[in-house]
Design a protein around this motif. Structure first.
Motif, mmCIF file in Angstrom:
data_model
loop_
_atom_site.group_PDB
_atom_site.id
_atom_site.type_symbol
_atom_site.label_atom_id
_atom_site.label_comp_id
_atom_site.label_asym_id
_atom_site.label_seq_id
_atom_site.Cartn_x
_atom_site.Cartn_y
_atom_site.Cartn_z
ATOM 1 N N LYS A 112 34.104 47.138 54.349
ATOM 2 C CA LYS A 112 35.186 46.335 53.791
ATOM 3 C C LYS A 112 36.315 46.161 54.809
ATOM 4 O O LYS A 112 36.908 45.086 54.906
ATOM 5 C CB LYS A 112 35.724 46.940 52.498
ATOM 6 C CG LYS A 112 34.722 46.939 51.374
ATOM 7 C CD LYS A 112 34.334 45.536 50.967
ATOM 8 C CE LYS A 112 33.356 45.570 49.811
ATOM 9 N NZ LYS A 112 32.965 44.227 49.381
ATOM 10 N N ARG A 138 42.599 39.208 51.678
ATOM 11 C CA ARG A 138 42.715 40.112 50.525
ATOM 12 C C ARG A 138 42.043 39.504 49.287
ATOM 13 O O ARG A 138 41.317 40.179 48.569
ATOM 14 C CB ARG A 138 44.194 40.375 50.255
ATOM 15 C CG ARG A 138 44.448 41.414 49.222
ATOM 16 C CD ARG A 138 45.933 41.668 49.110
ATOM 17 N NE ARG A 138 46.163 42.489 47.950
ATOM 18 C CZ ARG A 138 47.038 43.460 47.897
ATOM 19 N NH1 ARG A 138 47.787 43.728 48.927
ATOM 20 N NH2 ARG A 138 47.166 44.165 46.805
ATOM 21 N N GLN A 139 42.280 38.227 49.074
ATOM 22 C CA GLN A 139 41.674 37.540 47.933
ATOM 23 C C GLN A 139 40.159 37.411 48.110
ATOM 24 O O GLN A 139 39.399 37.619 47.170
ATOM 25 C CB GLN A 139 42.281 36.144 47.793
ATOM 26 C CG GLN A 139 41.608 35.293 46.751
ATOM 27 C CD GLN A 139 42.009 33.832 46.877
ATOM 28 O OE1 GLN A 139 42.561 33.407 47.879
ATOM 29 N NE2 GLN A 139 41.711 33.075 45.848
ATOM 30 N N LYS A 140 39.738 37.092 49.320
ATOM 31 C CA LYS A 140 38.327 36.829 49.583
ATOM 32 C C LYS A 140 37.445 38.050 49.312
ATOM 33 O O LYS A 140 36.351 37.911 48.789
ATOM 34 C CB LYS A 140 38.158 36.357 51.034
ATOM 35 C CG LYS A 140 36.826 35.810 51.352
ATOM 36 C CD LYS A 140 36.670 34.420 50.800
ATOM 37 C CE LYS A 140 35.381 33.823 51.316
ATOM 38 N NZ LYS A 140 35.062 32.579 50.665
ATOM 39 N N LYS A 142 38.622 40.736 47.583
ATOM 40 C CA LYS A 142 39.171 41.371 46.383
ATOM 41 C C LYS A 142 39.658 42.800 46.625
ATOM 42 O O LYS A 142 39.480 43.664 45.790
ATOM 43 C CB LYS A 142 38.147 41.338 45.249
ATOM 44 C CG LYS A 142 37.795 39.934 44.793
ATOM 45 C CD LYS A 142 36.794 39.972 43.657
ATOM 46 C CE LYS A 142 36.534 38.632 43.066
ATOM 47 N NZ LYS A 142 35.893 37.653 43.867
ATOM 48 N N ASP A 145 42.874 44.946 44.303
ATOM 49 C CA ASP A 145 42.795 44.664 42.869
ATOM 50 C C ASP A 145 42.391 45.956 42.166
ATOM 51 O O ASP A 145 41.306 46.476 42.405
ATOM 52 C CB ASP A 145 41.770 43.559 42.621
ATOM 53 C CG ASP A 145 41.646 43.172 41.155
ATOM 54 O OD1 ASP A 145 42.077 43.956 40.285
ATOM 55 O OD2 ASP A 145 41.105 42.096 40.881
ATOM 56 N N LYS A 147 41.166 46.580 39.434
ATOM 57 C CA LYS A 147 39.911 46.479 38.693
ATOM 58 C C LYS A 147 38.692 46.663 39.599
ATOM 59 O O LYS A 147 37.627 47.042 39.134
ATOM 60 C CB LYS A 147 39.810 45.120 37.994
ATOM 61 C CG LYS A 147 40.873 44.895 36.948
ATOM 62 C CD LYS A 147 40.789 43.488 36.407
ATOM 63 C CE LYS A 147 42.024 43.188 35.582
ATOM 64 N NZ LYS A 147 42.201 41.762 35.380
ATOM 65 N N VAL A 148 38.849 46.361 40.875
ATOM 66 C CA VAL A 148 37.706 46.441 41.789
ATOM 67 C C VAL A 148 37.954 47.370 42.972
ATOM 68 O O VAL A 148 37.178 47.397 43.904
ATOM 69 C CB VAL A 148 37.291 45.042 42.309
ATOM 70 C CG1 VAL A 148 36.789 44.171 41.197
ATOM 71 C CG2 VAL A 148 38.416 44.385 43.077
ATOM 72 N N ALA A 152 35.812 47.695 46.248
ATOM 73 C CA ALA A 152 36.420 47.173 47.465
ATOM 74 C C ALA A 152 36.892 48.312 48.378
ATOM 75 O O ALA A 152 36.983 48.129 49.573
ATOM 76 C CB ALA A 152 37.588 46.270 47.125
#
Length: 160
Positions: A112, A138-140, A142, A145, A147-148, A152
């Motif tokens: 990651k 960061r978005q790509k 995830k 987050d 939740k993940v 990640a």
């Protein structure tokens, strides 16, 4: 572009002294054990040298290593990406010394961290700002987050 593989902190210092470096990407251990002269164990950055040995540095000396080359001190170095677990403390110290820093607040899986960095630099190569490249990477994948975060495995931070 200058690449140092399996280099110690002395090698980094030599490279900074002999070249005009504007940005640096460090791949290292963020939580190596280091014993201060007083015998107190602290976690510190560590680089793996060519001989396979871990080169630890006192966390306070990390700022001393880079500060003379900071743009705010008349140098050319303005950006440091610390791609290592739990590097937020070091990143924050470098940020306070005048650098824009990307670092990791948490543990991060190698795959990651590598993917995040690759996406970040691809966006920078397209001309996007550090902030925009950071947000996209960061978005790509995830990261960050809640939740993940286990999948990640990491929360990156941008200190600017």
């Amino acid at each position: 572009t200058i690449t140092l593989e399996q280099a110690g902190f002395t090698d980094l210092g030599r490279t900074l002294r002999c070249n005009k470096i504007t940005a640096m990407h460090l791949i290292m251990h963020g939580d190596a054990k280091f014993y201060t002269p007083e015998g107190i164990m602290v976690y510190t950055p560590g680089l793996v040298k060519k001989n396979g040995e871990l080169d630890e540095v006192d966390p306070q000396d990390l700022v001393k290593l880079f500060s003379p080359y900071a743009v705010v001190n008349g140098g050319s170095l303005g950006f440091i990406f610390i791609n290592s677990c739990k590097s937020f403390g070091y990143g924050n110290s470098l940020h306070q010394a005048g650098f824009v820093v990307v670092c990791w607040q948490t543990l991060v899986r190698d795959d990651k961290a590598a993917k995040f960095a690759a996406i970040f630099y691809e966006e920078r190569a397209k001309g996007y700002s550090i902030q925009a490249a950071f947000n996209y990477a960061r978005q790509k994948i995830k990261v960050g987050d809640p939740k993940v975060v286990k999948r990640a495995a990491g929360i990156p931070r941008l200190l600017r």
